[in-house]
Motif scaffolding. Structure first.
Motif, PDB file in Angstrom:
ATOM      1  N   UNK A  92      43.965  48.426  44.687  1.00 25.66           N
ATOM      2  CA  UNK A  92      43.331  47.463  44.365  1.00 25.66           C
ATOM      3  C   UNK A  92      42.994  47.043  42.685  1.00 25.66           C
ATOM      4  N   UNK A  93      44.044  46.047  42.361  1.00 26.55           N
ATOM      5  CA  UNK A  93      43.365  46.265  40.483  1.00 26.55           C
ATOM      6  C   UNK A  93      43.865  45.150  40.257  1.00 26.55           C
ATOM      7  N   UNK A  94      42.690  44.553  38.770  1.00 25.51           N
ATOM      8  CA  UNK A  94      43.894  43.332  37.861  1.00 25.51           C
ATOM      9  C   UNK A  94      45.185  43.199  37.281  1.00 25.51           C
ATOM     10  N   UNK A  95      45.855  42.297  37.246  1.00 29.10           N
ATOM     11  CA  UNK A  95      47.115  42.355  37.312  1.00 29.10           C
ATOM     12  C   UNK A  95      48.170  43.021  36.459  1.00 29.10           C
ATOM     13  N   UNK A  96      47.124  42.971  35.155  1.00 28.75           N
ATOM     14  CA  UNK A  96      47.472  44.312  33.913  1.00 28.75           C
ATOM     15  C   UNK A  96      47.784  45.500  33.961  1.00 28.75           C
TER      16      UNK A  96
ATOM     17  N   UNK B  19      36.788  48.030  38.752  1.00 27.66           N
ATOM     18  CA  UNK B  19      36.414  47.892  40.785  1.00 27.66           C
ATOM     19  C   UNK B  19      37.924  48.222  40.852  1.00 27.66           C
ATOM     20  N   UNK B  20      38.590  48.801  40.500  1.00 28.49           N
ATOM     21  CA  UNK B  20      40.114  49.475  41.128  1.00 28.49           C
ATOM     22  C   UNK B  20      40.073  50.542  41.705  1.00 28.49           C
ATOM     23  N   UNK B  21      41.047  50.856  42.199  1.00 28.05           N
ATOM     24  CA  UNK B  21      40.518  51.579  43.664  1.00 28.05           C
ATOM     25  C   UNK B  21      41.603  51.894  44.705  1.00 28.05           C
ATOM     26  N   UNK B  22      41.893  52.650  44.786  1.00 30.49           N
ATOM     27  CA  UNK B  22      43.265  53.728  45.641  1.00 30.49           C
ATOM     28  C   UNK B  22      42.557  53.644  46.385  1.00 30.49           C
ATOM     29  N   UNK B  23      43.692  53.237  47.916  1.00 37.88           N
ATOM     30  CA  UNK B  23      42.595  53.008  49.217  1.00 37.88           C
ATOM     31  C   UNK B  23      44.071  53.927  50.692  1.00 37.88           C
ATOM     32  N   UNK B  24      43.997  54.583  51.043  1.00 41.32           N
ATOM     33  CA  UNK B  24      44.459  55.466  51.474  1.00 41.32           C
ATOM     34  C   UNK B  24      44.261  55.517  53.717  1.00 41.32           C
TER      35      UNK B  24
ATOM     36  N   UNK C 127      44.046  35.396  41.380  1.00 42.81           N
ATOM     37  CA  UNK C 127      43.215  34.994  39.876  1.00 42.81           C
ATOM     38  C   UNK C 127      42.417  36.041  39.519  1.00 42.81           C
ATOM     39  N   UNK C 128      42.327  37.123  40.418  1.00 40.73           N
ATOM     40  CA  UNK C 128      41.473  37.976  39.402  1.00 40.73           C
ATOM     41  C   UNK C 128      41.338  39.341  39.716  1.00 40.73           C
ATOM     42  N   UNK C 129      41.942  39.970  41.138  1.00 37.15           N
ATOM     43  CA  UNK C 129      42.496  41.179  41.288  1.00 37.15           C
ATOM     44  C   UNK C 129      43.614  40.819  42.554  1.00 37.15           C
ATOM     45  N   UNK C 130      45.104  42.338  42.008  1.00 37.32           N
ATOM     46  CA  UNK C 130      45.925  41.915  43.200  1.00 37.32           C
ATOM     47  C   UNK C 130      45.655  43.317  44.412  1.00 37.32           C
ATOM     48  N   UNK C 131      46.424  43.552  44.867  1.00 38.93           N
ATOM     49  CA  UNK C 131      46.532  44.047  46.301  1.00 38.93           C
ATOM     50  C   UNK C 131      48.201  44.129  46.171  1.00 38.93           C
TER      51      UNK C 131
ATOM     52  N   UNK D 212      39.992  34.791  33.230  1.00 39.46           N
ATOM     53  CA  UNK D 212      40.260  33.867  34.866  1.00 39.46           C
ATOM     54  C   UNK D 212      39.056  34.201  35.602  1.00 39.46           C
ATOM     55  N   UNK D 213      37.998  34.119  35.350  1.00 34.90           N
ATOM     56  CA  UNK D 213      37.205  34.216  36.780  1.00 34.90           C
ATOM     57  C   UNK D 213      36.767  33.630  37.918  1.00 34.90           C
ATOM     58  N   UNK D 214      37.448  34.411  38.918  1.00 36.50           N
ATOM     59  CA  UNK D 214      37.338  33.968  40.387  1.00 36.50           C
ATOM     60  C   UNK D 214      36.309  33.553  41.354  1.00 36.50           C
ATOM     61  N   UNK D 215      36.230  32.250  42.087  1.00 37.20           N
ATOM     62  CA  UNK D 215      35.066  32.462  42.256  1.00 37.20           C
ATOM     63  C   UNK D 215      35.776  32.703  43.867  1.00 37.20           C
TER      64      UNK D 215
END
Length: 684
Positions: free
Chosen positions: A660-664, A591-596, A640-644, A326-329
């Motif tokens: 913030x990462x892909x669901x996999x 684009x995987x990132x952990x935010x505090x 459909x692209x990345x979840x939080x 899935x490539x999100x718009x």
């Protein structure tokens, strides 16, 4: 303003139609490295072209210089001007035919930090039909910083594209998007349909009386540049041309040398070289360079002992069992990209443009052999293109290349006998498809033969080539530099098509423009070897291990400081006033990132990290797992692209921790990062 410094590059930043192809070469990268000793030009080097004597009256295909310069009109920039000293505007190039619209050339002028030199640097982008102006702020460090200390830098879009009177899109081609990108249909089976769509487009556009389709070739582009620099008040400029921009720079040097102080040509596309049909050979040569780098790396060689066979096997496997990505718009919708063998080859070809991209290729193949498609799916965005934005490309190539293509080159253009030949398939117009696509564009016409003849000029010239360039091979730069009377050849063994990237290239370009007549110190090229691989494949690293370490975090969002002990990731971090962002950085597409964050939960501050447009910010409150500590709510934002996934403190102390990462990867990162992090902090 806070700016996301994610390693994800804006996928559209310089990705235009693959403009260039390359002839099969008999000179290897090792030969060039030995011959030039890290880039030194040698007057005794044999060239495939005869040396030309400088001419007092060089041939020209340009229009006479206007007696009165055009006047610029100033306005807002098409990009974020925050913290950048820049002014933007347009010039209007009048049409000779009252029925044809005038051309608006949009530009940005970045003002020098010190007003020392009166000769600006002018950047000429690739294409033809490419554009760069709308992304000029993202490209500031690459295109502007090397020169801005003492010189103004001008960036503009060439006529017919971007912000400069763009030509109409061939929207008829959009109907083929499901077949090109949504199905596993071999691209060779789509050739006739794509050609018909372009033919319908040609007939539609040629009915527009307000367009002169013969006015989009290199000679006219060169005339536009002269109009622009004169309108801005410069007597001479320094040209900085990349890819097709290097060909355009040569045209300026041929037609209007009196306006040029010096020229930098990178990813060199010589006027006299014909690109039709040559891309497969260049692609193969560049890929073999990457595989040679793998062979020289003990870890890579052990994991990928036969890379060509591995690649062939995966191209065949994806033809049978494509990856659906899935490539999100935006956060509400996406396109299901079906990634088959043709798409994998297109992705690899695009990665070879930059060193960062090329360094991922062995890791990608190692990951695939290990059964891990995560990297391939993250790279999928690089295989998606717009098949409709072709008019500017055809406007130049149908005039200047196709009519002058030899029978031998035409035969190569149609050849489909090897895996590498598949790079010539649509929607890229690189081989026989380009020849066929030009037939209905009758109003484009044919260029003067001078547009395919070697040009000569006496100005100082820096020619830059990379060893694994898949489209304009180093042999082209070698031949051009060897026959020019005042050229220096800089050959980088660790670069691809973007030979102008990296600290060494920046140092060379800056020094050259400061004094083009001085001998250029090329010693920084001696420090480079073959491409340095990333070695971030699944056999070497655990991408979902953030390696938490004992640290401290300021939980007070005000100017006061209140530290608490907390375990934090060892990933590279960005630090803001109330926020720390830790990037996984497996590669430039990650684009995987952990935010505090300290302070109240703010959905917009988290959806900011998603690499696509966000239309809503509704987080769903869900039950935390049994091993979550008390005092935290769990909230989820899905696309459909990345979840939080966020954990929000319910105590008197406002704090939230998110990934913030892909669901996999999301569930594993929640278990291995978020839960240990919130368990490590005491907010009581």
């Amino acid at each position: 303003m806070r700016r996301r410094s994610s390693p994800i590059r804006s996928a559209g930043l310089l990705l235009v139609l693959s403009l260039l192809a390359t002839a099969c070469s008999s000179v290897s990268q090792q030969d060039l490295a030995e011959r030039y000793g890290g880039g030194t030009n040698d007057a005794g080097v044999a060239s495939t072209l005869p040396a030309l004597e400088p001419s007092d009256t060089p041939p020209t295909d340009g229009r006479p210089v206007r007696s009165t310069p055009l006047q610029p009109s100033w306005g807002a920039c098409p990009f974020d001007e925050d913290e950048i000293e820049v002014e933007c505007g347009r010039i209007t190039v009048p049409s000779d035919d009252p029925a044809v619209d005038d051309i608006q050339i949009a530009f940005a002028r970045f003002n020098a930090e010190r007003n020392v030199a009166d000769d600006a640097v002018v950047y000429l982008h690739g294409g033809p039909g490419g554009s760069v102006l709308a992304d000029a702020n993202w490209l500031y460090t690459v295109l502007v910083e090397p020169f801005i200390a003492e010189r103004d830098v001008i960036i503009y879009d060439q006529r017919g594209a971007g912000e400069s009177s763009p030509l109409p899109l061939c929207t008829e081609a959009w109907e083929l998007d499901p077949a090109f990108f949504g199905q596993a249909t071999p691209h060779r089976e789509l050739r006739d349909d794509y050609q018909e769509a372009l033919a319908v487009c040609a007939r539609r556009i040629q009915r527009q009386s307000d367009l002169d389709l013969s006015a989009y070739g290199s000679a006219v582009h060169a005339d536009d540049l002269v109009d622009l620099v004169r309108a801005l008040g410069y007597r001479k400029v320094n040209l900085y041309g990349v890819s097709y921009g290097s060909r355009l720079a040569q045209t300026v040097l041929r037609d209007h040398p009196e306006f040029v102080r010096s020229a930098i040509l990178s990813g060199v596309y010589p006027i006299e070289d014909n690109l039709i049909g040559s891309t497969p050979a260049a692609f193969e040569q560049a890929m073999l360079e990457i595989f040679a780098a793998c062979e020289a790396d003990p870890g890579c060689d052990e994991l990928l002992p036969d890379p060509v066979a591995t690649l062939e096997a995966w191209v065949d496997r994806l033809d049978i069992e494509p990856a659906v990505v899935p490539l999100p718009w935006d956060d509400q919708s996406s396109f299901s990209f079906t990634l088959a063998g043709d798409d994998l080859l297109n992705i690899l070809h695009g990665l070879l443009y930059s060193a960062d991209g090329a360094s991922l290729i062995p890791d990608l193949l190692i990951d695939l052999d290990a059964g891990d498609r995560d990297r391939l799916e993250r790279l999928a965005v690089a295989g998606f293109s717009d098949p409709s934005d072709v008019a500017g490309y055809l406007g130049a190539q149908c005039r200047e290349e196709v009519p002058f293509t030899s029978p031998a080159d035409r035969a190569l253009a149609e050849q489909q006998t090897t895996m590498w030949d598949r790079i010539n398939l649509p929607p890229g117009l690189l081989g026989g498809d380009l020849i066929e696509a030009c037939q209905p564009w009758t109003e484009i016409g044919t260029a003067d033969p001078i547009e395919n003849e070697p040009a000569d000029w006496p100005q100082p010239t820096l020619v830059m080539s990379g060893a694994f360039d898949p489209i304009t091979p180093p042999e082209w730069g070698e031949a051009l530099a060897a026959r020019l009377p005042n050229a220096t050849f800089a050959f980088a063994t660790d670069r691809g098509h973007d030979a102008d990237e990296g600290p060494c290239a920046v140092e060379l370009m800056s020094s050259f423009v400061d004094d083009p007549t001085a001998a250029l110190d090329l010693s920084c090229l001696d420090d480079t070897d073959r491409l340095t691989l990333t070695n971030t494949n699944v056999a070497v690293i655990d991408r979902n291990d953030p390696k938490l370490e004992d640290s401290i975090f300021d939980i007070d969002p005000t100017d006061d400081v209140e530290w608490v002990d907390m375990r934090l990731p060892t990933w590279p971090a960005d630090y803001y006033a109330v926020e720390e962002a830790y990037w996984r950085n497996v590669d430039m597409y990650d684009g995987t990132v952990i935010v505090v964050r300290a302070g109240p939960f703010d959905p917009e501050e988290l959806t900011f990290y998603l690499p696509f447009e966000v239309t809503g910010n509704d987080f769903e409150v869900t039950a935390p797992p049994a091993d979550a500590p008390p005092g935290w709510d769990r909230r989820v934002f899905e696309t459909d692209g990345m979840d939080i996934v966020s954990y929000v403190s319910t105590t008197s102390t406002d704090m939230n921790v998110s990934v913030v990462a892909r669901d996999t990867d999301l569930a594993e990162l929640e278990q291995r990062a978020l839960l240990p992090m919130i368990n490590s902090v005491d907010l009581s």
